[in-house]
Design an enzyme around this catalytic site. Structure first.
Site, PDB file in Angstrom:
ATOM      1  N   LYS A  38       0.761  -1.333   0.077  1.00  0.00           N
ATOM      2  CA  LYS A  38       0.020   0.306   0.196  1.00  0.00           C
ATOM      3  C   LYS A  38       1.031   1.590   0.257  1.00  0.00           C
ATOM      4  O   LYS A  38       2.401   1.331   0.342  1.00  0.00           O
ATOM      5  CB  LYS A  38      -0.844   0.364   1.477  1.00  0.00           C
ATOM      6  CG  LYS A  38      -0.111   0.042   2.332  1.00  0.00           C
ATOM      7  CD  LYS A  38      -1.204  -0.793   3.476  1.00  0.00           C
ATOM      8  CE  LYS A  38       0.034  -0.773   4.955  1.00  0.00           C
ATOM      9  NZ  LYS A  38      -1.859  -0.722   6.304  1.00  0.00           N
ATOM     10  N   ARG A 136     -10.315   0.371  15.370  1.00  0.00           N
ATOM     11  CA  ARG A 136     -10.398   0.684  13.902  1.00  0.00           C
ATOM     12  C   ARG A 136     -10.695   0.451  13.347  1.00  0.00           C
ATOM     13  O   ARG A 136     -11.989   0.816  12.949  1.00  0.00           O
ATOM     14  CB  ARG A 136      -8.450   0.658  13.417  1.00  0.00           C
ATOM     15  CG  ARG A 136      -8.556   1.624  12.460  1.00  0.00           C
ATOM     16  CD  ARG A 136      -6.884   1.633  12.506  1.00  0.00           C
ATOM     17  NE  ARG A 136      -6.419   0.565  11.571  1.00  0.00           N
ATOM     18  CZ  ARG A 136      -5.209   0.096  10.577  1.00  0.00           C
ATOM     19  NH1 ARG A 136      -4.359   1.188  11.116  1.00  0.00           N
ATOM     20  NH2 ARG A 136      -5.237  -0.850  10.021  1.00  0.00           N
ATOM     21  N   TYR A 264      12.121  31.833   5.925  1.00  0.00           N
ATOM     22  CA  TYR A 264      10.871  31.774   6.469  1.00  0.00           C
ATOM     23  C   TYR A 264      10.940  32.187   7.575  1.00  0.00           C
ATOM     24  O   TYR A 264      11.430  31.812   8.710  1.00  0.00           O
ATOM     25  CB  TYR A 264      10.028  31.127   5.404  1.00  0.00           C
ATOM     26  CG  TYR A 264       9.496  31.262   4.063  1.00  0.00           C
ATOM     27  CD1 TYR A 264       9.665  32.280   3.530  1.00  0.00           C
ATOM     28  CD2 TYR A 264       9.676  29.417   3.100  1.00  0.00           C
ATOM     29  CE1 TYR A 264       9.201  32.689   2.012  1.00  0.00           C
ATOM     30  CE2 TYR A 264       9.595  29.530   1.674  1.00  0.00           C
ATOM     31  CZ  TYR A 264       9.261  30.968   1.606  1.00  0.00           C
ATOM     32  OH  TYR A 264       9.451  31.033   0.031  1.00  0.00           O
ATOM     33  N   MET A 313       8.876  24.694   0.334  1.00  0.00           N
ATOM     34  CA  MET A 313       8.038  23.651   0.425  1.00  0.00           C
ATOM     35  C   MET A 313       9.347  23.140  -0.178  1.00  0.00           C
ATOM     36  O   MET A 313       8.875  21.815  -0.947  1.00  0.00           O
ATOM     37  CB  MET A 313       6.875  24.601  -1.045  1.00  0.00           C
ATOM     38  CG  MET A 313       6.415  23.605  -1.569  1.00  0.00           C
ATOM     39  SD  MET A 313       5.128  24.406  -2.983  1.00  0.00           S
ATOM     40  CE  MET A 313       4.226  25.282  -1.738  1.00  0.00           C
TER      41      MET A 313
HETATM   42  C1  LIG Z   1      -0.236  -1.554   6.540  1.00  0.00           C
HETATM   43  C2  LIG Z   1      -0.666  -3.145   7.665  1.00  0.00           C
HETATM   44  C3  LIG Z   1       0.065  -4.252   7.530  1.00  0.00           C
HETATM   45  C4  LIG Z   1       1.680  -4.280   7.590  1.00  0.00           C
HETATM   46  O1  LIG Z   1       2.286  -3.926   8.228  1.00  0.00           O
HETATM   47  P1  LIG Z   1       3.922  -2.965   9.435  1.00  0.00           P
HETATM   48  O2  LIG Z   1       4.124  -3.007  10.199  1.00  0.00           O
HETATM   49  O3  LIG Z   1       4.152  -2.770   7.746  1.00  0.00           O
HETATM   50  O4  LIG Z   1       4.483  -4.779   8.583  1.00  0.00           O
HETATM   51  C5  LIG Z   1      -0.588  -5.258   8.134  1.00  0.00           C
HETATM   52  N1  LIG Z   1      -1.920  -4.982   8.028  1.00  0.00           N
HETATM   53  C6  LIG Z   1      -2.568  -4.481   7.993  1.00  0.00           C
HETATM   54  C7  LIG Z   1      -4.568  -4.263   8.200  1.00  0.00           C
HETATM   55  C8  LIG Z   1      -2.018  -2.926   7.404  1.00  0.00           C
HETATM   56  O5  LIG Z   1      -3.693  -2.227   7.404  1.00  0.00           O
END
Ligand SMILES: *Cc1c(COP(=O)(O)O)cnc(C)c1O
Length: 370
Positions: A38, A136, A264, A313
């Site tokens: 991801k 969550r 800045y 930036m």
């Molecule tokens: C992002 C995520 C992972 C990966 O976690 P890491 O700590 O990067 O290994 C695994 N499971 C879920 C549900 C996640 O959202």
């Protein structure tokens, strides 16, 4: 290695192979490895990561959103892809691209079955997510009845896996909480299996679960940060190799007299003669303002150069008073010696945030020494 001429993120595939092999060595041979790609493969390049991981044997992929899975399919990835956090608006295209949704609530389950039925699906693979304490997303333990009732009425979907997510697997002070999560998942999973009459895969571990909780490996593990070279722990960090290195160059050197200010809001005020280097990377590239005023540093000629003044930036300025260097010289923001975890910690954040913030306008260079 030749030095860079502009800001680049180098992606080292040999390091990815090393990390994959290391994580594999931590799980039983029959346990599957799901690679989490991801957020652009944690800020690197999801397609490059997935292609390499597919080649070296990853069993599954996961992304957060449907659009990320669609991009992998369009790039030719054939391995199963779990979409961790899909929305109903994407269910139709998710099915069109053979992506497998995480179903995490009664609303999502009902909506998915509706769309899959309308598209005349039979035994479409889905994954049921249980909440065991992260609070969550996920079904609650007492939703088992509801899930079974809805599934028994249809053969539109088949459950490929039951899973959950650990809240603090990297934190040794939270061992009791984590063990409770593992036990709660085991209990809910056995209840589900008894009522389903078949046994989907079970998985609960992220990277730190892989490294710290062998009892939570089950049938598959989901690893993200570990593949990219970070173990959330100095012991494991020393065994892993950061895949991404962020490098840049010195654009210009300035000298400030005592009393002169820099950047800045005039946030840096020279107390004595100060030599500064301006570097083409800023908060729009993922180096946030929290690295301003000596919270962050870069390496030049192997020496630490602190960020002074506010991060702009498109630029940062660093203090090179005691460093012998010249315009055009290479600058390391993070690499295998000064890791993203170290830099992130200085500004009160974590490797995950620094890595995933690296903006798409920074050129990715793939180093494939295989
Ligand atoms: C992002 C995520 C992972 C990966 O976690 P890491 O700590 O990067 O290994 C695994 N499971 C879920 C549900 C996640 O959202």
């Amino acid at each position: 290695m030749s030095s860079v001429k502009e800001t680049v993120l180098e992606i080292n595939l040999a390091h990815l192979t090393h990390n994959y092999t290391y994580l594999r060595s931590k799980i039983r041979p029959e346990v599957k490895l799901l690679a989490v790609v991801k957020a652009a493969g944690y800020g690197s390049d999801a397609v490059v990561m997935a292609k390499h991981l597919e080649k070296i044997g990853a069993d599954y992929f996961a992304v957060a959103y449907a659009s990320e899975g669609i991009a992998l399919r369009k790039a030719g990835i054939r391995t199963p892809i779990l979409v961790l956090h899909p929305q109903p608006i994407n269910f139709s295209s998710l099915i069109d691209h053979e992506l497998e949704p995480s179903l995490y609530s009664p609303r999502i389950l009902k909506e998915f079955i509706k769309v899959a039925e309308a598209k005349k699906q039979k035994e479409y693979p889905v994954h049921i997510k249980f909440n065991t304490g992260l609070n969550r997303i996920g079904f609650w333990e007492n939703d088992v009845e509801y899930i079974i009732d809805h599934l028994n009425k249809t053969n539109t979907v088949i459950i490929r896996s039951l899973f959950s997510h650990l809240a603090a697997s990297e934190d040794h002070n939270e061992k009791e909480f984590t063990v409770n999560q593992i036990n709660s998942f085991k209990k809910t999973a056995s209840e589900m299996i008894a009522k389903l009459g078949y046994r989907p895969m079970l998985h609960q571990s992220n990277t730190s679960g892989v490294l710290n909780y062998p009892e939570a490996h089950f049938d598959m593990v989901r690893t993200g940060i570990g593949l990219y070279g970070y173990g959330n722990d100095i012991i494991f960090d020393s065994q892993l190799k950061p895949v991404a290195s962020l490098k840049s160059v010195i654009s210009q050197i300035h000298t400030l007299e005592p009393g002169e200010t820099l950047g800045y809001n005039r946030a840096f005020k020279a107390e004595h003669f100060t030599k500064t280097a301006t570097i083409p990377i800023g908060h729009a590239d993922g180096i946030g303002r929290q690295y301003s005023n000596k919270k962050g540093f870069v390496s030049i000629q192997g020496k630490k150069a602190y960020i002074i003044g506010n991060v702009c930036m498109d630029m940062i300025m660093v203090d090179i008073t005691n460093i012998e260097c010249k315009e055009g010289d290479e600058v390391i923001i993070f690499d295998h010696t000064t890791s993203a975890a170290t830099i992130a910690e200085g500004a009160g954040t974590i490797s995950y945030e620094l890595l995933t913030a690296i903006s798409p306008r920074i050129k990715r260079i793939v180093i494939d020494s295989n």
